[in-house]
Design a protein around this motif. Structure first.
Motif, PDB file in Angstrom:
ATOM      1  N   THR A 274      -0.112 -20.442  43.716  1.00  0.00           N
ATOM      2  CA  THR A 274      -0.715 -21.400  44.642  1.00  0.00           C
ATOM      3  C   THR A 274      -0.091 -21.243  46.017  1.00  0.00           C
ATOM      4  OG1 THR A 274      -1.052 -22.970  42.833  1.00  0.00           O
ATOM      5  CG2 THR A 274      -1.169 -23.833  45.089  1.00  0.00           C
ATOM      6  N   PRO A 275      -0.899 -20.960  47.041  1.00  0.00           N
ATOM      7  CA  PRO A 275      -0.326 -20.728  48.373  1.00  0.00           C
ATOM      8  C   PRO A 275       0.233 -22.001  48.979  1.00  0.00           C
ATOM      9  CG  PRO A 275      -2.713 -20.795  48.498  1.00  0.00           C
ATOM     10  CD  PRO A 275      -2.360 -20.836  47.038  1.00  0.00           C
ATOM     11  N   SER A 276       1.227 -21.841  49.834  1.00  0.00           N
ATOM     12  CA  SER A 276       1.748 -22.977  50.590  1.00  0.00           C
ATOM     13  C   SER A 276       0.665 -23.452  51.551  1.00  0.00           C
ATOM     14  CB  SER A 276       2.981 -22.543  51.382  1.00  0.00           C
ATOM     15  OG  SER A 276       2.594 -21.623  52.400  1.00  0.00           O
ATOM     16  N   ALA A 281      -3.805 -22.073  55.005  1.00  0.00           N
ATOM     17  CA  ALA A 281      -4.479 -22.168  56.299  1.00  0.00           C
ATOM     18  C   ALA A 281      -4.731 -20.781  56.886  1.00  0.00           C
ATOM     19  CB  ALA A 281      -3.648 -23.009  57.267  1.00  0.00           C
ATOM     20  N   PHE A 282      -3.783 -19.870  56.700  1.00  0.00           N
ATOM     21  CA  PHE A 282      -3.948 -18.511  57.212  1.00  0.00           C
ATOM     22  C   PHE A 282      -5.063 -17.782  56.477  1.00  0.00           C
ATOM     23  CE2 PHE A 282      -2.714 -13.965  57.255  1.00  0.00           C
ATOM     24  CZ  PHE A 282      -2.765 -13.756  58.628  1.00  0.00           C
ATOM     25  N   ASP A 287     -10.953 -16.185  56.159  1.00  0.00           N
ATOM     26  CA  ASP A 287     -12.050 -16.351  55.200  1.00  0.00           C
ATOM     27  C   ASP A 287     -11.719 -15.678  53.885  1.00  0.00           C
ATOM     28  OD1 ASP A 287     -15.558 -15.548  54.890  1.00  0.00           O
ATOM     29  OD2 ASP A 287     -14.501 -17.376  54.365  1.00  0.00           O
ATOM     30  N   ALA A 288     -10.438 -15.749  53.481  1.00  0.00           N
ATOM     31  CA  ALA A 288     -10.030 -15.118  52.225  1.00  0.00           C
ATOM     32  C   ALA A 288      -9.668 -16.131  51.153  1.00  0.00           C
ATOM     33  CB  ALA A 288      -8.821 -14.215  52.471  1.00  0.00           C
ATOM     34  N   GLY A 289      -9.628 -17.386  51.527  1.00  0.00           N
ATOM     35  CA  GLY A 289      -9.223 -18.397  50.554  1.00  0.00           C
ATOM     36  C   GLY A 289     -10.008 -19.672  50.764  1.00  0.00           C
ATOM     37  N   THR A 290      -9.427 -20.766  50.346  1.00  0.00           N
ATOM     38  CA  THR A 290     -10.087 -22.054  50.479  1.00  0.00           C
ATOM     39  C   THR A 290     -10.001 -22.554  51.892  1.00  0.00           C
ATOM     40  OG1 THR A 290      -8.032 -23.158  49.896  1.00  0.00           O
ATOM     41  CG2 THR A 290      -9.531 -22.629  48.107  1.00  0.00           C
ATOM     42  N   ARG A 291     -10.699 -23.592  52.198  1.00  0.00           N
ATOM     43  CA  ARG A 291     -10.628 -24.188  53.522  1.00  0.00           C
ATOM     44  C   ARG A 291      -9.220 -24.695  53.787  1.00  0.00           C
ATOM     45  NH1 ARG A 291     -14.827 -28.817  53.996  1.00  0.00           N
ATOM     46  NH2 ARG A 291     -13.899 -28.862  56.070  1.00  0.00           N
TER      47      ARG A 291
END
Length: 295
Positions: A274-276, A281-282, A287-291
């Motif tokens: 799970t990203p920080s 945000a990055f 456009d590679a992950g969630t909003r």
């Protein structure tokens, strides 16, 4: 055991000097030394071997350091998550990239990110695709931009393709090939090359193209950076094969399309964990992950 004590131990381990560690931590040396000694007493083991010339980690110190880093990172992550929940993105963002990334304007992306999330501390590391994948996998980097062969699939990370392009021959303005409209690999095989280290993904793209064509070439100069490569080509020491989009931006050189030349795929990779909030945000910006969380 306090987080500040762990920060002091980490600083001493990295600088191998109590004075420099105190300067980095913005405290007087006596205070830092006292806190390290208190921690050693609590742990029942010395973390450092102190001599008149340098400071080294003991076996106990080597064992303590990874856990201390994890504890500090967890504390930073906890603060970042709380900030995100209240509508502000904080924390750290560590990005990696190959030197020849062309699929994105990385400085512009980082500028936009910084303007949108000014409380995030951004760091950038440049390296080989193989090393960058390892650093994303072990959590040292949040995301990285690679340049690899079409069949390459990074293991243990999330990834997606960003761009797919051809290499071109890069030559000095006075080189006989500089005025050619197109060239094939059999003609290039007669030239001496400046290229990246053997075994690297950046080198493999060209090596595999020549091997597939049943050709051998001479790599006279192996370099680790594009700037040195470009300088050597300008001086006529050899030619190079580089991605067309990137090569077009190199001053004082000529590029020639290659009919059966190497193909490179640029990929974005990021952690499967799970990203920080900062990393999320990055990725959203790319456009590679969630909003991204509100911020």
């Amino acid at each position: 055991m306090e987080l500040q004590q762990m920060r002091y131990v980490l600083a001493v381990a990295e600088t191998e000097n109590f004075t420099r560690a105190a300067e980095r931590c913005h405290v007087v040396q006596s205070a830092l030394s006292h806190q390290v000694a208190r921690l050693e007493k609590e742990l029942g083991a010395r973390l450092f071997e102190r001599t008149s010339r340098r400071v080294r980690l003991t076996a106990a110190g080597e064992a303590f350091l990874p856990a201390a880093r994890q504890a500090l990172e967890a504390a930073e992550r906890a603060k970042a998550e709380v900030s995100a929940a209240t509508g502000e993105i904080r924390g750290k963002l560590a990005v990696g990239s190959i030197p020849t990334v062309a699929a994105v304007d990385l400085p512009a992306v980082l500028r936009d990110y910084h303007l949108r999330y000014p409380q995030v501390r951004i760091s950038l590391r440049v390296g080989s695709s193989e090393r960058l994948v390892e650093q994303v996998r072990d959590g040292t980097l949040d995301a990285a931009f690679l340049g690899v062969q079409p069949a390459f699939r990074p293991q243990g990370v999330n990834d997606r393709e960003l761009a797919h392009g051809q290499h071109v021959a890069v030559v000095a303005p006075g080189h006989p090939l500089a005025t050619e409209k197109e060239v094939d690999l059999s003609r290039l095989a007669e030239e001496a090359f400046v290229d990246f280290a053997e075994g690297s993904a950046a080198r493999a793209q060209s090596d595999e193209a020549f091997a597939a064509a049943g050709l051998r070439r001479e790599v006279a100069f192996e370099v680790s950076g594009v700037e040195l490569m470009a300088r050597m080509v300008r001086h006529g020491l050899g030619i190079a094969l580089l991605p067309a989009t990137f090569a077009a931006e190199l001053p004082g050189l000529r590029t020639v399309p290659v009919t059966n030349g190497p193909v490179r795929v640029e990929r974005l990779v990021w952690s499967r964990f799970t990203p920080s909030p900062a990393a999320s945000a990055f990725l959203a910006l790319l456009d590679a992950g969630t909003r991204p969380p509100a911020g």
